[in-house]
Design a protein around this motif. Structure first.
Motif, PDB file in Angstrom:
ATOM      1  N   VAL A   2       0.834  -1.182   0.000  1.00 36.36           N
ATOM      2  CA  VAL A   2       0.000   0.000   0.000  1.00 36.36           C
ATOM      3  C   VAL A   2       0.876   1.242   0.000  1.00 36.36           C
ATOM      4  O   VAL A   2       1.865   1.324   0.730  1.00 36.36           O
ATOM      5  N   HIS A   3       0.490   2.210  -0.807  1.00 35.81           N
ATOM      6  CA  HIS A   3       1.220   3.462  -0.885  1.00 35.81           C
ATOM      7  C   HIS A   3       0.216   4.609  -0.917  1.00 35.81           C
ATOM      8  O   HIS A   3      -0.768   4.555  -1.654  1.00 35.81           O
ATOM      9  N   LEU A   4       0.472   5.627  -0.118  1.00 32.34           N
ATOM     10  CA  LEU A   4      -0.406   6.784  -0.014  1.00 32.34           C
ATOM     11  C   LEU A   4       0.362   8.047  -0.323  1.00 32.34           C
ATOM     12  O   LEU A   4       1.467   8.250   0.189  1.00 32.34           O
ATOM     13  N   VAL A   5      -0.214   8.896  -1.145  1.00 28.86           N
ATOM     14  CA  VAL A   5       0.399  10.161  -1.514  1.00 28.86           C
ATOM     15  C   VAL A   5      -0.578  11.279  -1.215  1.00 28.86           C
ATOM     16  O   VAL A   5      -1.681  11.311  -1.762  1.00 28.86           O
ATOM     17  N   GLU A   6      -0.165  12.200  -0.356  1.00 25.49           N
ATOM     18  CA  GLU A   6      -1.006  13.297   0.084  1.00 25.49           C
ATOM     19  C   GLU A   6      -0.606  14.589  -0.613  1.00 25.49           C
ATOM     20  O   GLU A   6       0.561  14.788  -0.962  1.00 25.49           O
ATOM     21  N   GLY A  16     -11.390  30.441   5.697  1.00 29.20           N
ATOM     22  CA  GLY A  16     -11.219  29.992   4.333  1.00 29.20           C
ATOM     23  C   GLY A  16     -11.399  28.497   4.186  1.00 29.20           C
ATOM     24  O   GLY A  16     -11.818  27.797   5.109  1.00 29.20           O
ATOM     25  N   SER A  17     -11.046  28.000   3.005  1.00 28.17           N
ATOM     26  CA  SER A  17     -11.236  26.596   2.674  1.00 28.17           C
ATOM     27  C   SER A  17      -9.965  26.000   2.101  1.00 28.17           C
ATOM     28  O   SER A  17      -9.119  26.704   1.536  1.00 28.17           O
ATOM     29  N   LEU A  18      -9.862  24.689   2.240  1.00 27.98           N
ATOM     30  CA  LEU A  18      -8.725  23.953   1.729  1.00 27.98           C
ATOM     31  C   LEU A  18      -9.188  22.545   1.376  1.00 27.98           C
ATOM     32  O   LEU A  18     -10.080  22.001   2.033  1.00 27.98           O
ATOM     33  N   ARG A  19      -8.562  21.957   0.377  1.00 26.22           N
ATOM     34  CA  ARG A  19      -8.919  20.613  -0.072  1.00 26.22           C
ATOM     35  C   ARG A  19      -7.682  19.726  -0.052  1.00 26.22           C
ATOM     36  O   ARG A  19      -6.718  19.996  -0.766  1.00 26.22           O
ATOM     37  N   LEU A  20      -7.722  18.687   0.759  1.00 27.37           N
ATOM     38  CA  LEU A  20      -6.631  17.735   0.844  1.00 27.37           C
ATOM     39  C   LEU A  20      -6.988  16.471   0.070  1.00 27.37           C
ATOM     40  O   LEU A  20      -8.123  16.006   0.123  1.00 27.37           O
ATOM     41  N   SER A  21      -6.009  15.911  -0.625  1.00 24.29           N
ATOM     42  CA  SER A  21      -6.215  14.707  -1.408  1.00 24.29           C
ATOM     43  C   SER A  21      -5.247  13.622  -0.973  1.00 24.29           C
ATOM     44  O   SER A  21      -4.082  13.898  -0.684  1.00 24.29           O
ATOM     45  N   CYS A  22      -5.735  12.402  -0.930  1.00 25.48           N
ATOM     46  CA  CYS A  22      -4.911  11.236  -0.650  1.00 25.48           C
ATOM     47  C   CYS A  22      -5.113  10.245  -1.787  1.00 25.48           C
ATOM     48  O   CYS A  22      -6.195   9.663  -1.926  1.00 25.48           O
ATOM     49  N   VAL A  23      -4.082  10.083  -2.599  1.00 27.82           N
ATOM     50  CA  VAL A  23      -4.120   9.148  -3.715  1.00 27.82           C
ATOM     51  C   VAL A  23      -3.474   7.850  -3.264  1.00 27.82           C
ATOM     52  O   VAL A  23      -2.323   7.848  -2.826  1.00 27.82           O
ATOM     53  N   ASP A  74     -13.207   6.112  -5.684  1.00 29.39           N
ATOM     54  CA  ASP A  74     -12.573   4.793  -5.736  1.00 29.39           C
ATOM     55  C   ASP A  74     -11.840   4.562  -4.415  1.00 29.39           C
ATOM     56  O   ASP A  74     -12.476   4.508  -3.367  1.00 29.39           O
ATOM     57  N   THR A  75     -10.514   4.421  -4.449  1.00 28.30           N
ATOM     58  CA  THR A  75      -9.761   4.231  -3.213  1.00 28.30           C
ATOM     59  C   THR A  75      -9.017   5.493  -2.785  1.00 28.30           C
ATOM     60  O   THR A  75      -8.171   5.438  -1.893  1.00 28.30           O
ATOM     61  N   ASP A  76      -9.321   6.620  -3.405  1.00 32.22           N
ATOM     62  CA  ASP A  76      -8.739   7.891  -3.009  1.00 32.22           C
ATOM     63  C   ASP A  76      -9.650   8.572  -2.006  1.00 32.22           C
ATOM     64  O   ASP A  76     -10.872   8.437  -2.055  1.00 32.22           O
ATOM     65  N   LEU A  77      -9.058   9.338  -1.110  1.00 29.20           N
ATOM     66  CA  LEU A  77      -9.811   9.980  -0.053  1.00 29.20           C
ATOM     67  C   LEU A  77      -9.572  11.483  -0.077  1.00 29.20           C
ATOM     68  O   LEU A  77      -8.428  11.931  -0.076  1.00 29.20           O
ATOM     69  N   ILE A  78     -10.657  12.240  -0.077  1.00 25.57           N
ATOM     70  CA  ILE A  78     -10.615  13.689  -0.162  1.00 25.57           C
ATOM     71  C   ILE A  78     -11.120  14.282   1.143  1.00 25.57           C
ATOM     72  O   ILE A  78     -12.121  13.821   1.693  1.00 25.57           O
ATOM     73  N   LEU A  79     -10.449  15.307   1.625  1.00 26.02           N
ATOM     74  CA  LEU A  79     -10.906  16.046   2.797  1.00 26.02           C
ATOM     75  C   LEU A  79     -11.158  17.486   2.394  1.00 26.02           C
ATOM     76  O   LEU A  79     -10.219  18.215   2.061  1.00 26.02           O
ATOM     77  N   GLU A  80     -12.423  17.879   2.421  1.00 28.35           N
ATOM     78  CA  GLU A  80     -12.803  19.260   2.171  1.00 28.35           C
ATOM     79  C   GLU A  80     -12.876  19.985   3.510  1.00 28.35           C
ATOM     80  O   GLU A  80     -13.653  19.603   4.377  1.00 28.35           O
ATOM     81  N   MET A  81     -12.054  21.005   3.651  1.00 29.38           N
ATOM     82  CA  MET A  81     -11.982  21.772   4.885  1.00 29.38           C
ATOM     83  C   MET A  81     -12.584  23.145   4.634  1.00 29.38           C
ATOM     84  O   MET A  81     -12.074  23.906   3.815  1.00 29.38           O
ATOM     85  N   ASN A  82     -13.651  23.455   5.340  1.00 29.76           N
ATOM     86  CA  ASN A  82     -14.322  24.738   5.209  1.00 29.76           C
ATOM     87  C   ASN A  82     -14.348  25.460   6.547  1.00 29.76           C
ATOM     88  O   ASN A  82     -14.324  24.831   7.604  1.00 29.76           O
ATOM     89  N   ASN A  83     -14.425  26.786   6.474  1.00 29.74           N
ATOM     90  CA  ASN A  83     -14.455  27.609   7.687  1.00 29.74           C
ATOM     91  C   ASN A  83     -13.342  27.203   8.647  1.00 29.74           C
ATOM     92  O   ASN A  83     -13.574  26.954   9.828  1.00 29.74           O
ATOM     93  N   VAL A  84     -12.136  27.151   8.142  1.00 32.39           N
ATOM     94  CA  VAL A  84     -11.015  26.686   8.956  1.00 32.39           C
ATOM     95  C   VAL A  84     -10.710  27.671  10.076  1.00 32.39           C
ATOM     96  O   VAL A  84     -10.970  28.868   9.966  1.00 32.39           O
ATOM     97  N   LYS A  85     -10.138  27.136  11.148  1.00 33.51           N
ATOM     98  CA  LYS A  85      -9.785  27.903  12.326  1.00 33.51           C
ATOM     99  C   LYS A  85      -8.297  27.759  12.611  1.00 33.51           C
ATOM    100  O   LYS A  85      -7.682  26.784  12.195  1.00 33.51           O
ATOM    101  N   PRO A  86      -7.714  28.711  13.346  1.00 39.06           N
ATOM    102  CA  PRO A  86      -6.288  28.575  13.683  1.00 39.06           C
ATOM    103  C   PRO A  86      -5.968  27.251  14.384  1.00 39.06           C
ATOM    104  O   PRO A  86      -4.876  26.706  14.174  1.00 39.06           O
ATOM    105  N   GLU A  87      -6.880  26.740  15.183  1.00 34.96           N
ATOM    106  CA  GLU A  87      -6.644  25.476  15.869  1.00 34.96           C
ATOM    107  C   GLU A  87      -6.650  24.271  14.937  1.00 34.96           C
ATOM    108  O   GLU A  87      -6.348  23.151  15.369  1.00 34.96           O
TER     109      GLU A  87
END
Length: 124
Positions: A2-6, A16-23, A74-87
């Motif tokens: 297994v190999h994961l690339v972020e 603001g918003s940010l989108r993280l991807s894990c292939v 499929d087997t990729d995982l996406i994290l949508e981050m909205n209204n982010v905070k300093p914490e």
């Protein structure tokens, strides 16, 4: 194996918003948990959002509910981050483990394979 690339980390202003991807590659289809975890110096690694892949069954940390969304492609995982905070500032990791049940999908110690991590920094 297994190999994961972020990817997708960076700096963003609070609110603001940010989108993280894990292939992923080499993972077991529909018999695994995948998730996003985060860690800051001096603190334990914590689950942010995880998914039991077979049924797209998700769980979220209380601190991110209503703000973050995890999705599968499929087997990729996406994290949508909205209204982010300093914490939310942390190193974010993607992880995978083979399992036939959803139990312990939020426990970092049970995961077998981890990505390299991607830094998220939220400015106030």
């Amino acid at each position: 194996q297994v190999h994961l690339v972020e990817s997708g980390g960076g700096s963003v202003k609070a609110g603001g918003s940010l989108r993280l991807s894990c292939v992923s590659s080499g993972v077991t289809l529909n018999s695994a948990c995948m998730g996003w975890f985060r860690q800051v110096p001096g603190k334990e690694r914590e689950a942010v959002a995880t998914m039991f892949l077979k049924y797209f069954e998700t769980s979220y940390a209380d601190s991110v509910k209503g703000r973050f969304t995890v999705a599968r492609d499929d087997t990729d995982l996406i994290l949508e981050m909205n209204n982010v905070k300093p914490e939310d500032t942390a190193m974010y990791y993607c992880a995978w483990r083979r399992t036939y049940i959803s139990d312990f999908c939020t426990i970092s110690a049970t995961f077998d394979t981890w990505g390299q991590g991607t830094q998220v920094t939220v400015s106030s």
